[in-house]
Design an enzyme around this catalytic site. Structure first.
Site, PDB file in Angstrom:
ATOM      1  N   ARG A   1      30.691  43.667  -3.093  1.00 38.11           N
ATOM      2  CA  ARG A   1      31.349  44.242  -4.282  1.00 38.11           C
ATOM      3  C   ARG A   1      30.490  43.953  -5.511  1.00 38.11           C
ATOM      4  NH1 ARG A   1      34.239  48.063  -4.411  1.00 38.11           N
ATOM      5  NH2 ARG A   1      35.815  47.192  -2.996  1.00 38.11           N
TER       6      ARG A   1
ATOM      7  N   GLN B   1      34.220  54.085   4.799  1.00 34.92           N
ATOM      8  CA  GLN B   1      33.953  54.665   3.474  1.00 34.92           C
ATOM      9  C   GLN B   1      32.529  54.364   3.039  1.00 34.92           C
ATOM     10  OE1 GLN B   1      36.463  55.678   0.313  1.00 34.92           O
ATOM     11  NE2 GLN B   1      35.885  53.881  -0.917  1.00 34.92           N
TER      12      GLN B   1
ATOM     13  N   ARG C   1      25.288  50.401   3.702  1.00 33.84           N
ATOM     14  CA  ARG C   1      25.587  49.230   2.857  1.00 33.84           C
ATOM     15  C   ARG C   1      26.183  48.075   3.639  1.00 33.84           C
ATOM     16  NH1 ARG C   1      31.048  50.376  -0.689  1.00 33.84           N
ATOM     17  NH2 ARG C   1      32.398  50.969   1.054  1.00 33.84           N
TER      18      ARG C   1
ATOM     19  N   HIS D   1      24.993  52.833  -5.606  1.00 35.56           N
ATOM     20  CA  HIS D   1      26.275  52.506  -6.227  1.00 35.56           C
ATOM     21  C   HIS D   1      26.121  51.337  -7.221  1.00 35.56           C
ATOM     22  CE1 HIS D   1      30.568  51.784  -6.544  1.00 35.56           C
ATOM     23  NE2 HIS D   1      30.831  52.746  -5.714  1.00 35.56           N
TER      24      HIS D   1
ATOM     25  N   ASP E   1      36.959  57.871 -12.481  1.00 34.19           N
ATOM     26  CA  ASP E   1      36.286  58.043 -11.185  1.00 34.19           C
ATOM     27  C   ASP E   1      35.852  59.500 -11.108  1.00 34.19           C
ATOM     28  OD1 ASP E   1      37.161  57.093  -7.750  1.00 34.19           O
ATOM     29  OD2 ASP E   1      35.316  57.887  -8.653  1.00 34.19           O
TER      30      ASP E   1
ATOM     31  N   GLU F   1      26.311  55.782 -11.166  1.00 31.88           N
ATOM     32  CA  GLU F   1      25.701  55.802  -9.839  1.00 31.88           C
ATOM     33  C   GLU F   1      24.982  57.125  -9.591  1.00 31.88           C
ATOM     34  OE1 GLU F   1      29.218  55.515  -7.452  1.00 31.88           O
ATOM     35  OE2 GLU F   1      30.130  54.108  -8.857  1.00 31.88           O
TER      36      GLU F   1
HETATM   37  O1  TA6 Z   1      31.741  55.454  -6.550  1.00 31.56           O
HETATM   38  C1  TA6 Z   1      33.093  55.400  -6.912  1.00 31.56           C
HETATM   39  C2  TA6 Z   1      33.929  55.220  -5.652  1.00 31.56           C
HETATM   40  O2  TA6 Z   1      33.752  56.301  -4.774  1.00 31.56           O
HETATM   41  C3  TA6 Z   1      35.382  55.025  -6.055  1.00 31.56           C
HETATM   42  O3  TA6 Z   1      36.173  56.109  -5.616  1.00 31.56           O
HETATM   43  C4  TA6 Z   1      35.773  53.714  -5.401  1.00 31.56           C
HETATM   44  O4  TA6 Z   1      36.294  53.935  -4.110  1.00 31.56           O
HETATM   45  C5  TA6 Z   1      34.421  53.003  -5.372  1.00 31.56           C
HETATM   46  O5  TA6 Z   1      33.524  54.023  -4.964  1.00 31.56           O
HETATM   47  C6  TA6 Z   1      34.372  51.758  -4.530  1.00 31.56           C
HETATM   48  O6  TA6 Z   1      34.460  52.079  -3.186  1.00 31.56           O
HETATM   49  P1  TA6 Z   1      34.466  50.843  -2.132  1.00 31.56           P
HETATM   50  O7  TA6 Z   1      34.489  51.486  -0.773  1.00 31.56           O
HETATM   51  O8  TA6 Z   1      33.232  50.039  -2.390  1.00 31.56           O
HETATM   52  O9  TA6 Z   1      35.698  50.044  -2.456  1.00 31.56           O
END
Ligand code: TA6
Length: 292
Positions: A56, A76, A81, A154, A199, A257
């Site tokens: 994070r 996600q 990563r 990111h 966002d 990003e």
């Molecule tokens: O880049 C922004 C985003 O897509 C937000 O929607 C939020 O989900 C963020 O990434 C963080 O995502 P993560 O999977 O690291 O919690």
């Protein structure tokens, strides 16, 4: 010594000017970038650093998907990563100290390879000069057939007070607002400020975007090969909902990003694709005066 390995699977880069960076092999995640002895990247105090989940903060590498995809069963933001990358080596030339990392399909878990069954190699370079950090991703399609991907760096920028932040360079651009049910809107503001959860995926963004704090230039981001730019701050409720993020930490970070995420990047068999950013850190004017 321009670069050395640490006991916790990371590489420390040192530039002769005193600039420093740290890159963890996990995710090839840049977790520190210091200019003038000041940390410029945000990493949550609650970040989990044991390899059990994406870090994070810093600069997580998003690949081959952005967000989630109903047809691709990956976590996600994809597998890059939260995979262990290989440290390839150090290069110092002219004024730059750079290190390279690689990730190949055969380094992935079987579940990931099944979800995204393509032969590929990622080469990721992290390079330091006195005031800049360059991060460049090269995607090599080692298949015969075309595949498609989305990718994004990111970047979590360290700031003092989110209420004093403005992002410049996004005026008149179309963006998808994920806080307003993915509404497609046009940015009317010269300066994008943040007073709540933001966002947004801005498309076809010019190469340079700047972040200012309290009217002073703080960061310049120049992207290459990447079409889009995401601006994100979780604000109060989303901050509380993340176990690896302090409830009040949204005050001290903003994500700007660079990526190619609005559309899929199509890459032919045997072809390579390159995208990245050069971020420049500015000293506060006061600090500059004090140092004169
Ligand atoms: O880049 C922004 C985003 O897509 C937000 O929607 C939020 O989900 C963020 O990434 C963080 O995502 P993560 O999977 O690291 O919690």
């Amino acid at each position: 010594m321009p670069a050395h390995e640490t006991s916790h699977k990371s590489i420390i880069l040192k530039h002769p000017s005193g600039a420093e960076a740290e890159v963890r092999l996990f995710g090839a995640t840049v977790t520190s970038w210091k200019v003038d002895n000041t940390e410029r990247l945000f990493v949550s105090k609650e970040a989990i650093l044991d390899g059990s989940k994406a870090i994070r903060g810093g600069i997580p590498v998003v690949f081959p998907i952005f967000g989630t995809d109903e047809k691709i069963n990956l976590p996600q933001h994809g597998f890059a990563r939260n995979s262990d990358w290989e440290y390839v080596g150090l290069l110092t030339d002219n004024d730059e100290v750079s290190v390279r990392f690689s990730l190949k399909d055969n380094q992935l878990k079987q579940s990931q390879r099944s979800a995204w069954p393509h032969s590929f190699r990622l080469n990721y370079t992290v390079a330091l000069t006195e005031k800049t950090l360059r991060t460049t991703l090269v995607v090599k399609n080692e298949d015969e057939d075309t595949f498609e991907f989305k990718t994004l760096l990111h970047t979590y920028f360290q700031i003092s007070d989110i209420s004093k932040i403005a992002v410049n360079g996004l005026t008149n651009l179309t963006y998808i607002d994920k806080v307003q049910n993915a509404a497609k809107l046009v940015e009317e503001n010269q300066k994008v400020t943040i007073a709540g959860e933001v966002d947004r995926v801005y498309s076809n963004v010019p190469e340079e975007v700047t972040i200012e704090e309290d009217g002073q230039a703080k960061y310049r981001i120049v992207k290459t090969g990447m079409k889009d730019t995401v601006v994100w701050n979780p604000w109060i409720d989303k901050a509380k909902g993340m176990g690896d993020f302090g409830d009040e930490e949204y005050h001290n970070m903003v994500c700007v990003e660079v990526g190619s995420v609005a559309d899929w990047v199509k890459l032919g068999g045997g072809q390579t694709w390159t995208g990245g950013q050069v971020i420049t850190a500015f000293m506060s004017e006061l600090k500059e005066q004090l140092q004169r």
